[in-house]
Design a protein around this motif. Structure first.
Motif: not given
Length: 311
Positions: A250-259
């Protein structure tokens, strides 16, 4: 002659003995049952593989999960992404990053969130459950009413509400949101176990001999009440992993998709799931298998430690 303290400790130890075999402790009898249980073995194999891959993922991942090395094969106009090829058995994602490497490194993030959230939830639940079960009275009423309110809200909805309170979501806010949902589960379970211990023989004997309440709680009641809570933690780990994946989706986690994280990968795949379902299939499959492993192991532990299930 045995001292009074030694007699009480010996009496308390009988709570951990198996009724039909007094020479075998509860833990030893449970292990004897578990090692012959194919359900437990299956769950243990799944969890062991998951933990090993998560720990070793930075070393065994074939490529950098943040490097779009296959970016030249991504054609957005034709909705094309890298397919399976030598060196990249699962192909790439929408940006051209190696999918296998992202799955392996994502396992570490998923394990980190699940374990830390469960440990924090367990700690908070043990504190509240001990206060309610040991003190009773108005403390028990206040703690349990707060627990009842939290339990009346669906877990995922409560986690989403807590996660949405943070202006900038990250992995730590994700852990806090998931851990908060687990606290009332452990608190109610421990409180019930401690209430049952109040009327056990060794506790009544300790009170009759004038042992202080603090010693009764921390030396006799609490140690003999933790078994069901520890077993429940293996089941809660599965729930924590699913809830963390749901929040990331839902987008409430880490916003950095490099991780990478499995729930995050699943969420970012929803835009191309019709044309490239494998981008959602692999992280979703990993989440399901790991949650199943913890569930199988937890249910097997519960059955092994339950006197009613002994034959």
């Amino acid at each position: 002659m045995m001292s009074t303290k030694t007699k009480i400790d010996a009496l308390a130890a009988t709570a951990g003995k198996v009724g039909d075999d007094p020479g075998v402790s509860l833990a030893a009898a449970a292990w004897r049952r578990l090692r012959r249980n194919p359900v437990f073995i299956t769950g243990a194999v799944i969890i062991s593989a998951f933990v090993i891959l998560a720990i070793l993922s930075p070393f065994i991942a074939p490529h950098d999960p943040a490097d779009p090395m296959l970016g030249d094969q991504v054609v957005k106009a034709r909705n094309e992404i890298p397919e399976s090829q030598p060196g990249h058995p699962l192909g790439g994602d929408q940006v051209g990053r190696d999918l296998l490497s992202r799955l392996l490194v994502g396992a570490q993030q998923t394990l980190l969130v699940g374990v830390l959230a469960t440990l924090i939830g367990l700690t908070g639940g043990v504190i509240l459950g001990t206060l309610a079960g040991a003190l009773g009275g108005w403390v028990d009423s206040v703690v349990m009413r707060a627990v009842d309110v939290m339990l009346s809200i669906p877990g995922l909805l409560l986690a989403v509400s807590i996660g949405a309170l943070f202006a900038q979501p990250n992995i730590y806010t994700l852990i806090v949101a998931v851990a908060t949902v687990q606290i009332p589960i452990f608190a109610r379970l421990l409180r019930g176990s401690m209430l049952a211990q109040r009327h056990s023989d060794h506790v009544l004997a300790a009170r009759a001999l004038g042992v202080k309440q603090r010693a009764i709680v921390f030396r006799h009641m609490l140690p003999n009440s933790l078994g069901p809570v520890i077993v429940q933690s293996t089941l809660v780990l599965a729930i924590a992993i699913i809830e963390a994946a749901g929040l990331s989706f839902l987008g409430l986690g880490n916003p950095d998709d490099r991780v990478p994280e499995w729930g995050q990968m699943l969420g970012r795949a929803q835009n191309v799931i019709d044309s490239h379902p494998q981008l959602a299939f692999w992280p979703a499959g990993c989440i399901i298998v790991v949650a199943l492993g913890f569930t199988l192991m937890g249910e097997s532990l519960r059955e092994a430690l339950d006197p009613k299930s002994r034959r």
